[in-house]
Design a protein around this motif. Structure first.
Motif, PDB file in Angstrom:
ATOM      1  N   TRP A 103       0.802  -1.215   0.000  1.00  0.00           N
ATOM      2  CA  TRP A 103       0.000   0.000   0.000  1.00  0.00           C
ATOM      3  C   TRP A 103       0.840   1.273   0.000  1.00  0.00           C
ATOM      4  O   TRP A 103       0.441   2.295  -0.588  1.00  0.00           O
ATOM      5  CB  TRP A 103      -0.958  -0.002   1.195  1.00  0.00           C
ATOM      6  N   VAL A 104       2.020   1.227   0.612  1.00  0.00           N
ATOM      7  CA  VAL A 104       2.860   2.429   0.604  1.00  0.00           C
ATOM      8  C   VAL A 104       3.394   2.690  -0.802  1.00  0.00           C
ATOM      9  O   VAL A 104       3.393   3.834  -1.278  1.00  0.00           O
ATOM     10  CB  VAL A 104       4.010   2.272   1.616  1.00  0.00           C
ATOM     11  N   ALA A 105       3.850   1.643  -1.480  1.00  0.00           N
ATOM     12  CA  ALA A 105       4.304   1.806  -2.864  1.00  0.00           C
ATOM     13  C   ALA A 105       3.171   2.317  -3.745  1.00  0.00           C
ATOM     14  O   ALA A 105       3.381   3.168  -4.624  1.00  0.00           O
ATOM     15  CB  ALA A 105       4.830   0.474  -3.400  1.00  0.00           C
ATOM     16  N   GLY A 106       1.942   1.816  -3.510  1.00  0.00           N
ATOM     17  CA  GLY A 106       0.794   2.292  -4.285  1.00  0.00           C
ATOM     18  C   GLY A 106       0.491   3.747  -4.017  1.00  0.00           C
ATOM     19  O   GLY A 106       0.129   4.509  -4.935  1.00  0.00           O
ATOM     20  N   LEU A 107       0.638   4.174  -2.778  1.00  0.00           N
ATOM     21  CA  LEU A 107       0.382   5.567  -2.433  1.00  0.00           C
ATOM     22  C   LEU A 107       1.417   6.490  -3.070  1.00  0.00           C
ATOM     23  O   LEU A 107       1.090   7.571  -3.585  1.00  0.00           O
ATOM     24  CB  LEU A 107       0.401   5.720  -0.913  1.00  0.00           C
ATOM     25  N   VAL A 108       2.679   6.063  -3.066  1.00  0.00           N
ATOM     26  CA  VAL A 108       3.736   6.866  -3.693  1.00  0.00           C
ATOM     27  C   VAL A 108       3.507   6.973  -5.194  1.00  0.00           C
ATOM     28  O   VAL A 108       3.643   8.060  -5.787  1.00  0.00           O
ATOM     29  CB  VAL A 108       5.110   6.245  -3.393  1.00  0.00           C
ATOM     30  N   GLN A 109       3.148   5.851  -5.830  1.00  0.00           N
ATOM     31  CA  GLN A 109       2.908   5.881  -7.273  1.00  0.00           C
ATOM     32  C   GLN A 109       1.712   6.759  -7.623  1.00  0.00           C
ATOM     33  O   GLN A 109       1.745   7.510  -8.609  1.00  0.00           O
ATOM     34  CB  GLN A 109       2.667   4.450  -7.779  1.00  0.00           C
ATOM     35  N   THR A 110       0.668   6.699  -6.823  1.00  0.00           N
ATOM     36  CA  THR A 110      -0.509   7.533  -7.057  1.00  0.00           C
ATOM     37  C   THR A 110      -0.178   9.007  -6.897  1.00  0.00           C
ATOM     38  O   THR A 110      -0.621   9.855  -7.692  1.00  0.00           O
ATOM     39  CB  THR A 110      -1.629   7.130  -6.083  1.00  0.00           C
ATOM     40  N   GLY A 111       0.611   9.339  -5.867  1.00  0.00           N
ATOM     41  CA  GLY A 111       1.019  10.729  -5.683  1.00  0.00           C
ATOM     42  C   GLY A 111       1.848  11.250  -6.840  1.00  0.00           C
ATOM     43  O   GLY A 111       1.672  12.400  -7.286  1.00  0.00           O
ATOM     44  N   LEU A 112       2.761  10.410  -7.366  1.00  0.00           N
ATOM     45  CA  LEU A 112       3.572  10.811  -8.514  1.00  0.00           C
ATOM     46  C   LEU A 112       2.696  11.058  -9.736  1.00  0.00           C
ATOM     47  O   LEU A 112       2.879  12.047 -10.469  1.00  0.00           O
ATOM     48  CB  LEU A 112       4.613   9.727  -8.806  1.00  0.00           C
ATOM     49  N   ALA A 113       1.725  10.159  -9.971  1.00  0.00           N
ATOM     50  CA  ALA A 113       0.815  10.341 -11.105  1.00  0.00           C
ATOM     51  C   ALA A 113       0.007  11.631 -10.965  1.00  0.00           C
ATOM     52  O   ALA A 113      -0.164  12.386 -11.944  1.00  0.00           O
ATOM     53  CB  ALA A 113      -0.117   9.136 -11.211  1.00  0.00           C
ATOM     54  N   ALA A 114      -0.465  11.917  -9.766  1.00  0.00           N
ATOM     55  CA  ALA A 114      -1.255  13.133  -9.548  1.00  0.00           C
ATOM     56  C   ALA A 114      -0.418  14.391  -9.803  1.00  0.00           C
ATOM     57  O   ALA A 114      -0.896  15.366 -10.390  1.00  0.00           O
ATOM     58  CB  ALA A 114      -1.811  13.137  -8.128  1.00  0.00           C
ATOM     59  N   MET A 115       0.850  14.363  -9.390  1.00  0.00           N
ATOM     60  CA  MET A 115       1.722  15.520  -9.598  1.00  0.00           C
ATOM     61  C   MET A 115       1.962  15.771 -11.082  1.00  0.00           C
ATOM     62  O   MET A 115       1.882  16.911 -11.555  1.00  0.00           O
ATOM     63  CB  MET A 115       3.050  15.301  -8.881  1.00  0.00           C
ATOM     64  N   ILE A 116       2.255  14.706 -11.836  1.00  0.00           N
ATOM     65  CA  ILE A 116       2.567  14.889 -13.256  1.00  0.00           C
ATOM     66  C   ILE A 116       1.323  15.274 -14.041  1.00  0.00           C
ATOM     67  O   ILE A 116       1.357  16.207 -14.867  1.00  0.00           O
ATOM     68  CB  ILE A 116       3.205  13.615 -13.821  1.00  0.00           C
ATOM     69  N   VAL A 117       0.212  14.603 -13.802  1.00  0.00           N
ATOM     70  CA  VAL A 117      -1.028  14.957 -14.500  1.00  0.00           C
ATOM     71  C   VAL A 117      -1.445  16.379 -14.145  1.00  0.00           C
ATOM     72  O   VAL A 117      -1.866  17.155 -15.010  1.00  0.00           O
ATOM     73  CB  VAL A 117      -2.144  13.953 -14.148  1.00  0.00           C
ATOM     74  N   GLY A 118      -1.328  16.739 -12.867  1.00  0.00           N
ATOM     75  CA  GLY A 118      -1.665  18.096 -12.457  1.00  0.00           C
ATOM     76  C   GLY A 118      -0.785  19.136 -13.127  1.00  0.00           C
ATOM     77  O   GLY A 118      -1.247  20.210 -13.519  1.00  0.00           O
ATOM     78  N   GLY A 119       0.511  18.826 -13.258  1.00  0.00           N
ATOM     79  CA  GLY A 119       1.411  19.757 -13.935  1.00  0.00           C
ATOM     80  C   GLY A 119       1.036  19.980 -15.387  1.00  0.00           C
ATOM     81  O   GLY A 119       1.046  21.118 -15.882  1.00  0.00           O
ATOM     82  N   PHE A 120       0.698  18.918 -16.107  1.00  0.00           N
ATOM     83  CA  PHE A 120       0.268  19.067 -17.497  1.00  0.00           C
ATOM     84  C   PHE A 120      -1.051  19.845 -17.577  1.00  0.00           C
ATOM     85  O   PHE A 120      -1.255  20.626 -18.509  1.00  0.00           O
ATOM     86  CB  PHE A 120       0.120  17.689 -18.152  1.00  0.00           C
ATOM     87  N   ALA A 121      -1.948  19.614 -16.634  1.00  0.00           N
ATOM     88  CA  ALA A 121      -3.226  20.320 -16.644  1.00  0.00           C
ATOM     89  C   ALA A 121      -3.025  21.817 -16.402  1.00  0.00           C
ATOM     90  O   ALA A 121      -3.634  22.660 -17.075  1.00  0.00           O
ATOM     91  CB  ALA A 121      -4.163  19.732 -15.598  1.00  0.00           C
ATOM     92  N   ILE A 122      -2.183  22.163 -15.428  1.00  0.00           N
ATOM     93  CA  ILE A 122      -1.923  23.574 -15.139  1.00  0.00           C
ATOM     94  C   ILE A 122      -1.264  24.260 -16.324  1.00  0.00           C
ATOM     95  O   ILE A 122      -1.543  25.434 -16.628  1.00  0.00           O
ATOM     96  CB  ILE A 122      -1.035  23.691 -13.875  1.00  0.00           C
ATOM     97  N   ALA A 123      -0.404  23.547 -17.040  1.00  0.00           N
ATOM     98  CA  ALA A 123       0.274  24.111 -18.211  1.00  0.00           C
ATOM     99  C   ALA A 123      -0.630  24.215 -19.426  1.00  0.00           C
ATOM    100  O   ALA A 123      -0.218  24.755 -20.463  1.00  0.00           O
ATOM    101  CB  ALA A 123       1.500  23.268 -18.548  1.00  0.00           C
ATOM    102  N   GLY A 124      -1.857  23.695 -19.332  1.00  0.00           N
ATOM    103  CA  GLY A 124      -2.781  23.750 -20.463  1.00  0.00           C
ATOM    104  C   GLY A 124      -2.405  22.811 -21.595  1.00  0.00           C
ATOM    105  O   GLY A 124      -2.723  23.077 -22.758  1.00  0.00           O
ATOM    106  N   ALA A 125      -1.753  21.709 -21.275  1.00  0.00           N
ATOM    107  CA  ALA A 125      -1.289  20.781 -22.295  1.00  0.00           C
ATOM    108  C   ALA A 125      -2.441  19.936 -22.835  1.00  0.00           C
ATOM    109  O   ALA A 125      -3.486  19.771 -22.180  1.00  0.00           O
ATOM    110  CB  ALA A 125      -0.211  19.871 -21.721  1.00  0.00           C
ATOM    111  N   ASP A 126      -2.217  19.395 -24.019  1.00  0.00           N
ATOM    112  CA  ASP A 126      -3.201  18.503 -24.629  1.00  0.00           C
ATOM    113  C   ASP A 126      -3.030  17.107 -24.019  1.00  0.00           C
ATOM    114  O   ASP A 126      -1.914  16.581 -23.972  1.00  0.00           O
ATOM    115  CB  ASP A 126      -2.994  18.440 -26.142  1.00  0.00           C
TER     116      ASP A 126
END
Length: 479
Positions: free
Chosen positions: A350-373
């Motif tokens: 579960w800890v590895a899953g939480l870390v992976q989920t947090g990483l995905a949220a950070m990268i997806v959020g960064g692309f969203a804030i940048a207005g990327a396609d």
């Protein structure tokens, strides 16, 4: 009944790695996990039309060629499973054969590559979900919101345990396969398209072209995920049998499925007409236009929903794989031991899953804030390096198999074992008797008659060596 080891803190206060849930996956469960990672319906809807547009009638053959090549790779890869029992997939196998330094690099490469592939697919999920909602309900939802919903759903299913995830993936995979089987039957029943059925797939003029090499690359990407079977060794029932069976079954099923569906889709429009049809209507609408013509509007709506579930299944399958790579690296001290903690209830890391989920949220959020396609940038930019990384891992794993058995010729699976026995027998003649590993409990002391035979052979050899140094007397007739 499944068993597992609970994590307990040592007396010095250090964090220890937990245990995955044993005996929770059979051949079917592991097969569903790895085939879902390949997302076959998404491949049929997105990659196969592009392969047909580029390669023409020969495109189905590319999937057959790649499938056979990967089957050969799987034979060597699975031969190591009887000797490498630790969980860790490519990381563990490459470490065992090529050393810790190369293995450490492979482990980091695997962790980065699978994360890149999984996070990039969130862009594809967002695009698919947005198109489905707009088509069925006429509403427009920001892609970032849909991607974050998928992130939460993937985390929740991974946290719930691998056995539940395998069951969910199995249901989704069976449903999407049934729809495509119905489509294939409809094409066969209709007698094909305006040109009927043809054999242009195997025509040399269609195969030996520069375009066919491009389709081979697309076909190779469609199989990524099948190699993850070894990651579930610690959770498999009778792993020495289950892991190879699941691997061979996954390769065979994907090869047959891709080849058959690509060929049928070409036949539905005609071998000489299908490329023009895709060029006029677009790669993204080809499968929907075919389904609408062959089965009707209900099948098109169903396909929209199933493509979304297919992408979700791929996200979940890669999430599980990433968690187990993180677990293996934490177990070996490469990552902090906390990442290797598992739930006592179901053994999920579960800890590895939480870390992976947090990483995905950070990268997806960064692309969203940048207005990327979400498709052209999040999917292409992030996913493509991951695919390249997995290809490099497969090459390293192939080299690891060769090195492993070259260094361990005494193993039963080694193809060098028999060759070395013959070389030794030739160089020592009748004196040498190839040694055979006896089972435990058998008296290994030489018996009397064996000792006499060896002594007699040794005396004969010494006599031959002595006679070589003595001058031979001429024959009697020449005196």
């Amino acid at each position: 009944m499944s068993t597992q080891t609970r994590t307990s803190a040592p007396s010095d206060g250090r964090t220890v790695v937990g245990a995955l849930k044993k005996n929770s996956l059979g051949t079917g469960g592991i097969t569903f996990l790895v085939v879902s990672a390949a997302a076959p319906l998404t491949v049929i809807a997105g990659t196969v039309p592009l392969a047909i547009l580029i390669g023409g009638p020969a495109a189905p053959l590319a999937y057959l060629v790649v499938g056979l090549a990967l089957a050969v790779f799987a034979v060597g890869f699975m031969a190591m499973t009887r000797h490498v029992t630790k969980t860790g997939g490519f990381y563990t196998y490459i470490t065992e054969a090529l050393g810790r330094h190369v293995g450490l690099g492979a482990g980091i490469l695997a962790l980065v590559s699978y994360n890149a592939m999984q996070i990039g697919i969130y862009g594809l999920f967002a695009v698919s979900a947005r198109a489905m909602l707009a088509t069925l309900f006429g509403i427009d939802v920001p892609w970032a919101a849909l991607a974050f919903i998928a992130i939460v759903l993937v985390w929740a299913m991974g946290f719930a345990g691998i056995d539940l995830g395998a069951k969910v993936l199995g249901v989704l995979l069976i449903v999407e396969t049934l729809v495509l089987v119905v489509l294939g039957i409809a094409i066969l029943a209709s007698g094909g398209g305006p040109e009927g059925f043809g054999a242009g797939t195997f025509a040399p003029g269609n195969v030996f072209t520069p375009q066919f090499a491009v389709t081979l690359g697309l076909a190779f990407g469609a199989f990524i995920g099948f190699e993850s079977t070894a990651l579930y060794r610690a959770e498999a029932r009778s792993a020495d049998r289950t892991i190879p069976r699941a691997t061979y079954l996954a390769v065979f099923a994907l090869t047959f499925f891709y080849f058959a569906m690509a060929w049928l889709l070409i036949q539905a429009h005609g071998e000489s007409l299908v490329q023009a049809f895709i060029g006029q209507n677009g790669v993204e609408t080809f499968i929907f236009a075919t389904v609408e013509t062959q089965l009707g509007h209900w099948a098109t709506v169903t396909l929209l929903l199933l493509i979304l579930t297919s992408v979700y299944a791929a996200l979940l399958a890669f999430h599980n794989s990433i968690n187990r790579y993180g677990y293996a690296l934490a177990r070996d001290g490469v990552l902090p031991a906390m990442i290797g903690r598992t739930r006592p209830l179901n053994g999920s890391p579960w800890v590895a899953g939480l870390v992976q989920t947090g990483l995905a949220a950070m990268i997806v959020g960064g692309f969203a804030i940048a207005g990327a396609d979400p498709y052209l940038q999040l999917l292409i930019w992030v996913n493509t390096p991951g695919v390249i990384g997995v290809v490099c891992l497969q090459i390293l794993a192939s080299l690891a198999v060769v090195v492993f058995f070259a260094r361990k010729p005494g193993s039963r699976a080694s193809p060098l074992r028999g060759a070395r026995r013959h070389r030794r027998r030739d160089s020592h003649g009748a004196v040498h008797v190839a040694h055979r590993r006896e089972p435990r409990g058998v008296d290994r002391r030489p018996r009397r008659h064996e000792h006499r035979d060896r002594q007699r052979c040794s005396d004969q050899l010494r006599g031959r060596r002595r006679s070589r140094g003595r001058p031979q007397a001429p024959p009697a007739g020449r005196l």
